[in-house]
Design an enzyme around this catalytic site. Structure first.
Site, mmCIF file in Angstrom:
data_model
loop_
_atom_site.group_PDB
_atom_site.id
_atom_site.type_symbol
_atom_site.label_atom_id
_atom_site.label_comp_id
_atom_site.label_asym_id
_atom_site.label_seq_id
_atom_site.Cartn_x
_atom_site.Cartn_y
_atom_site.Cartn_z
ATOM 1 N N LYS A 1 0.125 -18.456 9.121
ATOM 2 C CA LYS A 1 1.317 -18.464 8.266
ATOM 3 C C LYS A 1 1.732 -19.921 8.101
ATOM 4 O O LYS A 1 2.408 -20.484 8.958
ATOM 5 C CB LYS A 1 2.441 -17.648 8.904
ATOM 6 C CG LYS A 1 3.706 -17.570 8.042
ATOM 7 C CD LYS A 1 4.027 -16.151 7.670
ATOM 8 C CE LYS A 1 5.277 -16.068 6.816
ATOM 9 N NZ LYS A 1 5.462 -14.738 6.219
ATOM 10 N N ASN B 1 2.623 -0.271 1.107
ATOM 11 C CA ASN B 1 3.435 -0.164 2.316
ATOM 12 C C ASN B 1 4.697 0.617 1.980
ATOM 13 O O ASN B 1 5.502 0.186 1.144
ATOM 14 C CB ASN B 1 3.796 -1.549 2.855
ATOM 15 C CG ASN B 1 4.527 -1.467 4.181
ATOM 16 O OD1 ASN B 1 4.232 -0.610 5.012
ATOM 17 N ND2 ASN B 1 5.485 -2.345 4.380
ATOM 18 N N ARG B 2 4.877 1.745 2.628
ATOM 19 C CA ARG B 2 6.022 2.611 2.320
ATOM 20 C C ARG B 2 7.252 2.101 3.063
ATOM 21 O O ARG B 2 7.435 2.382 4.248
ATOM 22 C CB ARG B 2 5.715 4.056 2.681
ATOM 23 C CG ARG B 2 6.793 5.014 2.185
ATOM 24 C CD ARG B 2 6.321 6.458 2.190
ATOM 25 N NE ARG B 2 7.239 7.312 1.449
ATOM 26 C CZ ARG B 2 7.003 8.590 1.164
ATOM 27 N NH1 ARG B 2 5.869 9.155 1.550
ATOM 28 N NH2 ARG B 2 7.883 9.290 0.480
ATOM 29 N N ASN C 1 10.235 -9.063 2.306
ATOM 30 C CA ASN C 1 10.506 -7.813 3.035
ATOM 31 C C ASN C 1 9.757 -6.609 2.472
ATOM 32 O O ASN C 1 10.295 -5.506 2.398
ATOM 33 C CB ASN C 1 12.016 -7.525 3.057
ATOM 34 C CG ASN C 1 12.789 -8.557 3.852
ATOM 35 O OD1 ASN C 1 12.314 -9.048 4.870
ATOM 36 N ND2 ASN C 1 13.974 -8.912 3.379
ATOM 37 N N VAL C 2 8.499 -6.824 2.071
ATOM 38 C CA VAL C 2 7.677 -5.702 1.599
ATOM 39 C C VAL C 2 6.611 -5.323 2.618
ATOM 40 O O VAL C 2 5.834 -4.391 2.387
ATOM 41 C CB VAL C 2 7.015 -6.004 0.236
ATOM 42 C CG1 VAL C 2 8.072 -6.158 -0.837
ATOM 43 C CG2 VAL C 2 6.118 -7.234 0.310
ATOM 44 N N GLY C 3 6.553 -6.044 3.744
ATOM 45 C CA GLY C 3 5.608 -5.681 4.796
ATOM 46 C C GLY C 3 4.350 -6.515 4.835
ATOM 47 O O GLY C 3 3.302 -6.024 5.276
ATOM 48 N N TYR D 1 5.838 4.754 6.428
ATOM 49 C CA TYR D 1 7.070 4.223 7.018
ATOM 50 C C TYR D 1 7.007 4.456 8.523
ATOM 51 O O TYR D 1 6.853 5.585 8.991
ATOM 52 C CB TYR D 1 8.285 4.920 6.421
ATOM 53 C CG TYR D 1 9.600 4.360 6.910
ATOM 54 C CD1 TYR D 1 10.140 3.211 6.344
ATOM 55 C CD2 TYR D 1 10.295 4.976 7.948
ATOM 56 C CE1 TYR D 1 11.344 2.685 6.798
ATOM 57 C CE2 TYR D 1 11.499 4.459 8.408
ATOM 58 C CZ TYR D 1 12.013 3.317 7.829
ATOM 59 O OH TYR D 1 13.200 2.803 8.282
ATOM 60 N N LEU D 2 7.110 3.383 9.310
ATOM 61 C CA LEU D 2 6.941 3.465 10.755
ATOM 62 C C LEU D 2 8.084 2.753 11.468
ATOM 63 O O LEU D 2 8.660 1.798 10.942
ATOM 64 C CB LEU D 2 5.618 2.809 11.178
ATOM 65 C CG LEU D 2 4.326 3.422 10.639
ATOM 66 C CD1 LEU D 2 3.155 2.494 10.928
ATOM 67 C CD2 LEU D 2 4.081 4.794 11.253
#
EC number: 6.3.3.3
Length: 244
Positions: free
Chosen positions: A37, A186-187, A12-14, A216-217
């Site tokens: 993947k 990645n924020r 979950n870090v993008g 952050y989006l």
């Protein structure tokens, strides 16, 4: 034809958001690229399940509903099927701890990657969880990346603790003898203080360029993210001329 491996400092870090950004940025440069993947999980969050009692319910390792794989499909201009860019999807997490984990065949992953490398200019291979996450009882994603001598892109989810996670991951990549193409910030926590200072410190400590910063989006998997990636020359080490 070349492939490179994208890993993250944690789950979950993008990683998939960064994968989408890279794919879009390289496509804007005229490069034919797809994401792959090899092993996906329908949930990567920490959810308690009693694996001994839920083997039958959690055994659907050939499902085709993983959001990461679907995002990779939507990010490329190429017409790819779910099966083409994913070797295994599990409804449970960490199949290494379950009977179904025994169904992961490294040979299938090798063959699927080789097929993509033959067909496309570049293949972005997105790992699951973190760099040293096991695929089975004896083999981890880092081992598999090394077996293919894939250069690495590291995604750092900017949060408390990311400095330690990032530097330990970089150290492990170096110990594997693989080149680090660069890292992406990645924020994931918009309220985190000292964001700029964290970026500066990581830039000083990591001996590889910062390839981009993703803010952050809201629903980034639906947005055009190419503008957040730079230093594209680091990602275009491969041949960029399409075969006639």
């Amino acid at each position: 034809m070349s492939s490179f491996f994208l890993t993250g400092t944690d789950t979950n870090v993008g990683k998939t958001v960064a994968s989408r950004a890279i794919i879009q940025a390289l496509q804007n440069q005229g490069i034919q690229i797809v994401g792959y993947k090899p092993v996906a999980f329908s949930r990567e969050e920490c959810v308690y399940t009693d694996m001994e009692n839920q083997q039958a319910a959690e055994s659907d390792y050939d499902s085709q509903n993983n959001s990461d794989v679907l995002t990779l499909m939507k990010s490329t201009h190429e017409k790819v099927s779910y099966q083409e860019i994913n070797s295994y999807t599990f409804r449970h997490s960490l199949p290494v701890f379950s009977v179904q984990g025994k169904h992961i065949r490294i040979e299938k992953m090798d063959a699927d990657l080789a097929r993509l490398n033959q067909k496309y200019q570049s293949v972005l291979v997105e790992g699951s969880y973190g760099w040293l996450t096991p695929i089975n009882k004896t083999y981890c994603f880092a081992d598999w990346a090394k077996s293919h001598q894939m250069p690495v892109v590291l995604v750092v989810g900017i949060k408390e603790g990311c400095l330690n996670h990032a530097l330990l991951t970089v150290e492990s990549i170096q110990q594997k003898g693989l080149p680090l193409l660069g890292w992406i910030a990645n924020r994931i926590n918009p309220c985190l203080g000292h964001y700029a200072e964290i970026i500066d410190l990581l830039s000083e400590k990591i001996d590889a360029p910062l390839l981009g910063q993703i803010p952050y989006l809201h629903k980034p998997e639906e947005q055009d993210l190419a503008r957040y990636i730079h230093n594209l020359d680091r990602l275009t080490y491969m041949e960029t001329v399409l075969a006639d």
